[in-house]
Structure formats: structure tokens, C-alpha cells
Design an enzyme around this catalytic site. Structure first.
Site: not given
Ligand code: BUP
Length: 467
Positions: A18, A114
């Protein structure tokens, strides 16, 4: 560009897979003269995340950095998959981002965050009058699966043979083996988090993806057509995102790093297969040993990034794990190198010596291979990797031996060394595949160049943010 470059806050989730695309996005945005503020959850889940963030900030002093201090875990949530637990803890801490965002100066134009933060961050940002964009850290094809899941979380079960997409989408069905096993349980923490947040996506202006037309043209076209009809934010292919120019984090000993780079520099063009299964989940010891045998049997030169979590703590971990046969061959550095610790994957994929990549198909790794024009031998392990492996195969970037994937526990026992050796030998000899991968690398370069599809899409996003 005829607009004032915006000031954008980037808020990644936990884990290297991520973090890396956010750092690349930051680099890409700086290249477009944007102001960038990076907000990282603290503490980080892994040491690698803090090491990489520190290196990045040293190399890009123009990026402002803030930490979002996470609220403590409550006592009931300390066992289970550490990633899933951390995603939950970050979601519970997001309310703390409000004062942080309002105090940033100069004022922000937009926030990129995200997917798993969408349902929590969306309302806060709406309140602050700040547009939210999601940076999706997987393939466009995986969004198709998540869209499908969130429309009916009880839709998947392991007795189905495949996942069908709505006929008008024109997306080919996916074999059930590529569905992550948690998706078979609507109550699973991951399924629950994905569904809740996917349903909040209407709060976002757009979904940025590290992909490009030359890699996922059909999927992007199909999904955007139906999303726009359904009032969903568009998928915005802006990849491959730029590589970060930074000092390697201090987790590989400099001697070791220098060593394998020197070794790589001495190997003939396209002769080395690079093997790496990502940063997250360890490969079973029995499979590692067979892979070691396979690499020896293949007769191919190799650079194998074995992660320390796959080794014992002993200094001679590699030798101990792989046995003497591989050890002997490696000691002389005749044909292969095993490195442990963090390696600079971009640099490796960019080396003229590297002619193939055996990869777990984490999306960042696939995008990096595509950008470098290096063919992939897809060996997915779990999560979105099975779906990404299909992208590798369909795009022509690589091959995907389906019977190697363990996705749904369909494999009994490890893939044997003989089979691995033979496959790797054929893979490295496949000149047609190498030419196709190279063309994908060229298409990547065109996509991000001025006038290319990814460049134009990002210009549109920045113009929208600057309003
Ligand atoms: Br390991 C490793 N060096 O040694 P993925 C990884 N990387 O630069 P993930 C290194 O980390 P999941 C290393 O280039 C990529 O950008 C690599 O992301 C870099 O896989 C990133 O490939 C890893 O998406 O698992 O995070 O291990 O599939 O769950 O995302």
C-alpha cells in the site's frame, strides 16, 4: 498546463504494497509541479515501511510529512491477520485526521486515500469541502471482482466453477480459484471491510489506478462504461506511476547490496531470472526448498530475493534452508545469488541482465514488470494475486501455470523442483514472450509521456482538483 497545480494530501494504508504506490504517486505529482503532503499511520506495521518512508522523505524534502497517531488496539482485537487488524485500527483512527487536514498550509485541494478508508474518510472530507480520490492498490480487474462482491456479498461460494460478470460488461468470467477465500464468507473481516468501503465509493470523485491502457484496456473500457452509467466514480488509469529516486533503506547491508549489483552487472543481457514473492506472506519452507532445487535444475542464472522471515535467524540461514546443493553453487557465485532483506526491485527489473521475473503478482510487482517490459512467470499465492495473474496472462506480459497457484488450497503439497526447473527454462527461452513484454514496456512509456493516455487522465484529475 493552464491551471494552478493543486496541493494534495496522500494517506496510505498499512503494508509495503500500500505504501509504495503512494510514494510513486507522490513522485509523479511532484513531477507535475503539485504540492504534496504525506500522512502516514503511526506506528507502522512493519519496519520496512518506516525505513522506506524515511528514505523517501530524505530524497524528497519538498514533501511535507505528518503522522496520524493511531488509537490503541482494544484488548479483544490482538489476534488474527496483522494486516486486517491494522486496517481496522486505521479505520477507527481516521476521525483524528480532521484537525490535521484543517491545519495543513497552504490549504489542501484534495485528499487521496485507500479504499479501506472510504467509508470513514468520505463524510469527514465532505464536511471539510475536500474532494476525496481513492488510490486503488490492485488491478482494474480486481475492482470488477470487488464491485461484484459488494453488490451481493453472499454471491460467492467455493462450489461455483467461475465468477460471471454482468453480460453487458463483456468481461470474461474468472475461475473460482482466483477468488480470495475470505470472499466466500460475508462475515470475514476482510470481506466486511471491502464491502462496506466499496459501497461508500460514491463519496469519492474518482479511483486512481496504477495501470494503463496497454495492460488493461478491455477491463478499463468495460468498467468505466458501466460505472458511469451507474453514477459510480470513474476508474482513472494513471500508471505506471513514476519510480522513486531514493537511497535504499538501510535494511540490506551495503556490502550485500553492492555485491549483487556487481554480480548482476556482469551477467549477459536477458540471462537472469529474478525471483521474489513480495513483502507480505511467507512461502512454506517445503516449497522454498523445491524452488531452490528448481532453480538449480533450470540451468538458468538467477537472482532470488528470499525474505528474512523465510529464513532462520542464523547468519547462514540461506544455506540451512536450501541445503548444501544450492549452497555450493552459490558460494562460487557461478550461476545464482540469493539475497535476503530489502532489495531495490525497480533497479533489478531495470537491469539489462534480467530477462524474466518469477512473481507472486502483487499488483505493484506486476506494474513494475510491465513498466520495465520484463516477462512475468505468475505464481500467485493469495489475496488479489490470482486475479492479477490473469491480467498477466491476458495482456501477454507473461505466463500463468494455473496448477501452481495455491489460492484456494487446491494444491496438495509443493510444486516439485523438476517441474519448476523445466518451466523456468522454457520461460527464459521464450523469445516471443520477451518481445511481447517489451512492447508492453514501450506502451507504458507512451502512456505516461505527454499526450499519452495516463498523462492525459492525470491532467484531467489535476485540473478538476485545482478548481
Ligand atoms: Br519484497 C520487496 N524490495 O525486497 P506488491 C518489495 N519491494 O522494492 P506485497 C522492493 O515492494 P500484496 C523488496 O517493488 C513493490 O513495489 C516492490 O508490493 C517493493 O506485493 C512492493 O508487489 C511490494 O504489491 O503483497 O505488498 O508484498 O500482493 O498483498 O500487495
Amino acid at each position: 498546463e493552464s491551471f494552478t497545480a493543486p496541493h494534495i494530501a496522500l494517506f496510505p494504508n498499512a503494508g509495503m504494497g500500500h505504501l509504495m504506490p503512494y510514494l510513486r504517486l507522490a513522485t509523479t505529482l511532484l513531477g507535475r509541479r503539485c504540492r504534496v503532503t504525506l500522512i502516514t499511520p503511526s506506528p507502522t506495521l512493519t519496519a520496512a515501511e518506516s525505513a522506506v518512508t524515511a528514505s523517501f522523505l530524505l530524497s524528497y524534502p519538498e514533501v511535507s510529512h505528518h503522522e496520524l497517531r493511531l488509537i490503541p488496539d482494544d484488548d479483544n482485537t490482538t489476534s488474527g491477520n496483522p494486516y486486517f487488524l491494522r486496517f481496522g485500527r486505521i479505520a477507527r483512527s481516521i476521525y483524528l485526521i480532521r484537525p490535521l487536514l484543517s491545519s495543513v498550509s497552504p490549504p489542501l485541494s484534495a485528499v487521496v486515500s485507500d479504499l479501506l478508508a472510504a467509508s470513514q474518510a468520505g463524510p469527514i472530507l465532505a464536511d471539510l469541502g475536500l474532494p476525496l480520490y481513492i488510490l486503488w492498490t490492485s488491478s482494474a480487474k480486481f475492482t470488477a471482482l470487488v464491485d461484484n462482491l459488494s453488490s451481493d456479498p453472499s454471491r460467492f461460494n467455493s462450489s461455483l466453477s467461475q465468477v460471471d460478470f454482468p453480460a453487458d460488461l463483456g468481461i470474461p468470467p474468472l475461475p473460482i480459484e482466483s477468488v480470495p477465500p475470505p470472499f466466500f464468507s460475508p462475515d470475514h473481516i476482510l470481506t466486511h471491510m471491502l464491502v462496506t468501503n466499496a459501497r461508500a465509493l460514491h463519496l469519492a470523485k474518482g479511483i486512481l489506478i496504477n495501470t494503463f491502457e496497454g495492460l488493461e484496456h478491455e477491463t478499463l473500457k468495460a468498467l468505466n462504461h458501466s460505472r458511469i452509467e451507474n453514477g459510480m466514480p470513474p476508474l482513472l488509469a494513471i500508471g505506471p506511476l513514476e519510480l522513486c529516486r531514493m537511497e535504499p533503506p538501510k535494511t540490506t547491508t551495503p556490502a550485500q547490496a553492492g555485491d549483487f549489483k556487481r554480480w548482476l552487472d556482469c551477467q549477459p543481457a536477458d540471462s537472469v531470472v529474478y525471483v521474489c514473492f513480495g513483502s507480505k506472506d511467507p512461502i512454506e519452507v517445503a516449497q522454498i526448498q523445491e524452488l531452490g532445487k528448481g532453480l538449480m535444475m533450470s540451468g538458468v542464472r538467477f537472482l532470488w530475493a528470499v525474505k528474512s522471515r523465510e529464513l532462520s535467524d542464523k547468519a547462514d540461514g540461506v544455506r540451512e534452508l536450501l541445503g548444501d546443493s544450492i549452497g555450493e553453487d552459490l558460494v562460487g557465485r557461478r550461476r545464482g545469488m540469493v539475497v535476503s532483506g530489502w532489495v531495490d526491485q525497480d533497479e533489478i527489473l531495470g537491469s539489462p541482465a534480467v530477462g524474466g521475473f518469477v512473481s507472486h503478482c502483487g499488483w505493484n510487482s506486476v506494474a513494475e514488470a510491465a513498466a520495465a517490459g520484463v516477462p512475468v512467470l505468475a505464481w500467485p499465492q493469495n489475496g488479489d494475486q490470482g486475479v492479477n495473474a490473469h491480467v498477466v496472462e491476458e495482456s501477454g506480459l507473461g505466463i500463468f501455470p494455473k496448477n501452481w497457484a495455491i489460492g484456494n488450497g487446491h494444491r496438495n503439497g509443493p510444486v516439485k523442483g523438476e517441474e519448476i526447473g523445466e518451466k523456468i527454462r522454457d520461460f527464459m527461452k521464450n523469445e516471443g514472450l520477451r518481445a511481447r513484454a517489451r512492447r508492453i514496456g514501450e506502451a507504458a512509456e507512451v502512456a505516461v509521456g505527454v499526450g499519452g493516455s495516463s498523462h492525459a487522465t492525470l491532467t484531467g484529475v489535476l485540473r478538476e482538483m485545482a478548481r
